[in-house]
Design a protein around this motif. Structure first.
Motif, PDB file in Angstrom:
ATOM      1  N   LEU A 253      60.110  62.119  38.773  1.00  0.00           N
ATOM      2  CA  LEU A 253      60.202  60.709  38.371  1.00  0.00           C
ATOM      3  C   LEU A 253      60.491  59.812  39.569  1.00  0.00           C
ATOM      4  N   MET A 254      61.241  60.298  40.544  1.00  0.00           N
ATOM      5  CA  MET A 254      61.500  59.506  41.744  1.00  0.00           C
ATOM      6  C   MET A 254      60.226  59.265  42.551  1.00  0.00           C
ATOM      7  N   VAL A 255      59.395  60.286  42.732  1.00  0.00           N
ATOM      8  CA  VAL A 255      58.161  60.063  43.506  1.00  0.00           C
ATOM      9  C   VAL A 255      57.231  59.117  42.762  1.00  0.00           C
ATOM     10  N   LEU A 256      57.212  59.208  41.440  1.00  0.00           N
ATOM     11  CA  LEU A 256      56.381  58.275  40.675  1.00  0.00           C
ATOM     12  C   LEU A 256      56.929  56.850  40.782  1.00  0.00           C
ATOM     13  N   ALA A 257      58.247  56.713  40.793  1.00  0.00           N
ATOM     14  CA  ALA A 257      58.858  55.390  40.918  1.00  0.00           C
ATOM     15  C   ALA A 257      58.567  54.760  42.266  1.00  0.00           C
ATOM     16  N   GLN A 258      58.348  55.577  43.288  1.00  0.00           N
ATOM     17  CA  GLN A 258      58.130  55.056  44.638  1.00  0.00           C
ATOM     18  C   GLN A 258      56.665  55.058  45.053  1.00  0.00           C
ATOM     19  N   HIS A 259      55.774  55.485  44.163  1.00  0.00           N
ATOM     20  CA  HIS A 259      54.336  55.481  44.445  1.00  0.00           C
ATOM     21  C   HIS A 259      53.618  54.889  43.229  1.00  0.00           C
ATOM     22  N   PRO A 260      53.577  53.555  43.126  1.00  0.00           N
ATOM     23  CA  PRO A 260      53.056  52.896  41.918  1.00  0.00           C
ATOM     24  C   PRO A 260      51.630  53.294  41.552  1.00  0.00           C
ATOM     25  N   ARG A 261      50.750  53.452  42.550  1.00  0.00           N
ATOM     26  CA  ARG A 261      49.370  53.811  42.217  1.00  0.00           C
ATOM     27  C   ARG A 261      49.287  55.204  41.605  1.00  0.00           C
ATOM     28  N   VAL A 262      50.075  56.127  42.135  1.00  0.00           N
ATOM     29  CA  VAL A 262      50.104  57.476  41.564  1.00  0.00           C
ATOM     30  C   VAL A 262      50.692  57.428  40.155  1.00  0.00           C
ATOM     31  N   GLN A 263      51.714  56.593  39.959  1.00  0.00           N
ATOM     32  CA  GLN A 263      52.319  56.460  38.628  1.00  0.00           C
ATOM     33  C   GLN A 263      51.290  55.952  37.623  1.00  0.00           C
ATOM     34  N   THR A 264      50.509  54.967  38.016  1.00  0.00           N
ATOM     35  CA  THR A 264      49.482  54.427  37.121  1.00  0.00           C
ATOM     36  C   THR A 264      48.435  55.478  36.792  1.00  0.00           C
ATOM     37  N   ALA A 265      48.005  56.225  37.822  1.00  0.00           N
ATOM     38  CA  ALA A 265      47.007  57.261  37.606  1.00  0.00           C
ATOM     39  C   ALA A 265      47.547  58.376  36.714  1.00  0.00           C
ATOM     40  N   ALA A 266      48.808  58.758  36.914  1.00  0.00           N
ATOM     41  CA  ALA A 266      49.400  59.819  36.104  1.00  0.00           C
ATOM     42  C   ALA A 266      49.573  59.374  34.662  1.00  0.00           C
ATOM     43  N   ARG A 267      49.892  58.104  34.463  1.00  0.00           N
ATOM     44  CA  ARG A 267      50.073  57.595  33.110  1.00  0.00           C
ATOM     45  C   ARG A 267      48.747  57.564  32.356  1.00  0.00           C
ATOM     46  N   GLY A 268      47.670  57.248  33.041  1.00  0.00           N
ATOM     47  CA  GLY A 268      46.375  57.134  32.373  1.00  0.00           C
ATOM     48  C   GLY A 268      45.507  58.364  32.488  1.00  0.00           C
ATOM     49  N   GLY A 269      45.904  59.327  33.326  1.00  0.00           N
ATOM     50  CA  GLY A 269      45.082  60.510  33.533  1.00  0.00           C
ATOM     51  C   GLY A 269      45.433  61.635  32.578  1.00  0.00           C
ATOM     52  N   ASP A 270      44.846  62.795  32.835  1.00  0.00           N
ATOM     53  CA  ASP A 270      45.136  63.933  31.983  1.00  0.00           C
ATOM     54  C   ASP A 270      46.164  64.845  32.652  1.00  0.00           C
ATOM     55  N   ASP A 271      46.459  65.952  32.002  1.00  0.00           N
ATOM     56  CA  ASP A 271      47.525  66.832  32.479  1.00  0.00           C
ATOM     57  C   ASP A 271      47.209  67.483  33.819  1.00  0.00           C
ATOM     58  N   ARG A 272      45.922  67.617  34.130  1.00  0.00           N
ATOM     59  CA  ARG A 272      45.596  68.274  35.395  1.00  0.00           C
ATOM     60  C   ARG A 272      46.028  67.428  36.584  1.00  0.00           C
ATOM     61  N   TYR A 273      45.872  66.122  36.487  1.00  0.00           N
ATOM     62  CA  TYR A 273      46.338  65.283  37.592  1.00  0.00           C
ATOM     63  C   TYR A 273      47.862  65.263  37.646  1.00  0.00           C
ATOM     64  N   LEU A 274      48.492  65.238  36.481  1.00  0.00           N
ATOM     65  CA  LEU A 274      49.957  65.295  36.458  1.00  0.00           C
ATOM     66  C   LEU A 274      50.449  66.610  37.053  1.00  0.00           C
ATOM     67  N   ASP A 275      49.719  67.696  36.840  1.00  0.00           N
ATOM     68  CA  ASP A 275      50.071  68.971  37.465  1.00  0.00           C
ATOM     69  C   ASP A 275      49.990  68.881  38.984  1.00  0.00           C
ATOM     70  N   GLN A 276      48.986  68.154  39.499  1.00  0.00           N
ATOM     71  CA  GLN A 276      48.892  67.960  40.948  1.00  0.00           C
ATOM     72  C   GLN A 276      50.113  67.208  41.469  1.00  0.00           C
TER      73      GLN A 276
END
Length: 484
Positions: A253-276
């Motif tokens: 959650l900290m890396v997502l909080a500090q990388h907004p574009r990755v947070q947006t992609a993870a929120r809208g993407g599927d589990d495979r990207y979240l696994d990455q």
């Protein structure tokens, strides 16, 4: 004319020197947040790798390079865990009570096999149940939460309830949750050298578990007393499981909080990207810093060289995870995209390519190696962690300007904003305040870690919990002592 006996006035040179000294002192004080915490962390790593003296061997290092890290780690002779390592006294001190019953610290043998079997039974849960249980625990903990939080504190009740239900097969009552959180928080706080251990908090959980043994849904290890069975549960499920899952969730959650574009992609993407995202987080911020093993026999290295029996191998996870990668300190989930590796170019986080595993070999062992005491939750933990992160992303925007280090002594300061609410006009002021507060907390915390860490190393060497245990294990019955 100067009067006879009058004191000479300070000259311009003396005044200038005074001003210059004051300016230097101010600069040093102001710069403390940018250099002192890192120096303390480096010192702690040095202490952990050197506490055993000459027989302590850092891996990777001069004797064993990165290329042979897994080979040596997997060697059958690298199987000792506690006996004969001065470093074990320190870990037993942090994990007490009952470190002699902790699965990770038991030596190989019948008792270890019985305990490992019991752990596998508890963790043998269908994927759908793991996901449903995690979702329920997360949503209960996040209900009506907003504003400034410490992520580790936020999610620790989640994993306390999760672990309780795995063990007892029923929803966790508030009393049990509070006991588990109090125990786990005390363990991890002392591990980070941010506070001294409080055995009364830990003993209260032990007493509770002794009374509840008949309610455990799986068969407990045979040949153990009631107290030993309770200590086994406490160490495996209510120390290690709760602490490590809380740390892992806070890091992601900290890396997502500090990388907004990755947070947006993870929120809208599927589990495979979240696994990455999770894989890259655990590469950059591994839950284990130094894992030590004691060699039970000689490990040949070729050309006549060998690691002798009785050596303490200190496997450095962060250094191994960094080796062989360009810009290894940069957070980049696309390292785990096979398309990115094969084409040699980054994938934009808003358009992730979801592939299961990278083409390029990455030094990545977040759950250890299969041949040498891997994490028993290597299958269950990623499933539960993915659900916990996804549920949080579906409810909140996360932002943080706090420092993010592997040890996470600040517990992960973060600003939670409900997705439906939007960010208010005071949003940037809150983030500025968070940054200022965290930098100066780091200075004070580093000094506390230095003082308390030194004391706990001394106290652990004084008590010699591990050394005494194995010495008493060879004594006749009735001669053994008891640690309170």
């Amino acid at each position: 004319r100067r009067r006879v006996g009058a004191r000479p006035r300070p000259g311009a040179g003396t005044a200038m020197l005074t001003v210059l000294s004051a300016a230097v002192a101010v600069v040093v004080v102001i710069s403390l947040p940018w250099w002192l915490p890192a120096r303390v962390v480096a010192l702690r790593v040095r202490v952990l790798t050197r506490i055993n003296g000459e027989e302590s061997i850092p891996v990777p290092g001069d004797l064993v390079g990165v290329d042979r890290f897994k080979e040596v780690y997997s060697h059958p002779a690298a199987s000792g865990r506690s006996r004969g390592a001065a470093l074990s006294d320190l870990f037993w001190y942090w994990l007490a009570p009952g470190p002699e019953m902790h699965q990770e610290h038991l030596e190989a043998g019948e008792r270890y096999d019985a305990v490992a079997l019991a752990t596998r039974r508890v963790l043998a849960v269908p994927r759908t149940r793991v996901e449903e249980l995690t979702r329920r625990c997360v949503n209960r903990a996040l209900r009506d939460r907003r504003g400034m939080v410490r992520l580790r504190d936020l999610v620790m009740p989640v994993w306390a309830e999760f672990s309780y239900e795995l063990v007892f097969g029923e929803p966790c009552p508030p009393q049990a949750r509070d006991l588990i959180v109090g125990n786990a928080d005390d363990v991890v706080t002392s591990l980070k050298c941010c506070g001294l251990r409080h055995m009364d908090r830990r003993d209260r959980l032990t007493g509770y578990l002794v009374e509840r043994l008949s309610d455990v849904r799986h068969e407990l290890p045979q040949g153990l007393s009631a107290r030993e069975q309770a200590l086994y549960l406490q160490g495996a499920f209510f120390n290690t499981a709760v602490v490590q899952m809380s740390e892992a969730t806070a890091h992601v959650l900290m890396v997502l909080a500090q990388h907004p574009r990755v947070q947006t992609a993870a929120r809208g993407g599927d589990d495979r990207y979240l696994d990455q995202v999770i894989s890259e987080t655990l590469r950059l911020y591994p839950l284990f810093g130094i894992a030590h093993r004691v060699t039970t026999g000689e490990i040949p290295l070729g050309d006549g060289a060998a690691i002798p029996a009785g050596s303490v191998l200190c496997f450095n996870y962060p250094e191994f995870h960094r080796a062989g990668l360009p810009d290894p300190d940069r957070f980049d989930p696309d390292r785990f995209s096979a398309s990115s590796a094969s084409q040699g170019r980054p994938v934009h986080p808003a358009r992730p390519v979801h592939l299961a595993r990278p083409v390029r070999e990455i030094n990545h062992i977040p759950f250890g190696v299969a041949a040498n005491r891997p994490c028993p939750a290597w299958r269950l933990a990623p499933i539960a962690l993915r659900v916990a992160v996804r549920e949080t992303l579906h409810a909140y925007e996360l932002d943080s300007t706090a420092s993010h280090t592997r040890s996470l002594p600040n517990r992960g300061p973060c600003l939670l904003t409900p997705l439906a609410a939007g960010r208010g006009p005071e949003f940037h002021l809150k983030l500025l305040f968070m940054r200022f507060r965290d930098r100066w907390e780091d200075v004070w915390r580093s000094l506390v870690q230095l003082v308390l860490g030194t004391y706990m190393v001394w106290d652990a060497r004084r008590l010699r919990l591990c050394e005494r245990h194995f010495a008493e294990d060879t004594c006749p019955v009735g001669v053994r002592g008891h640690e309170s």
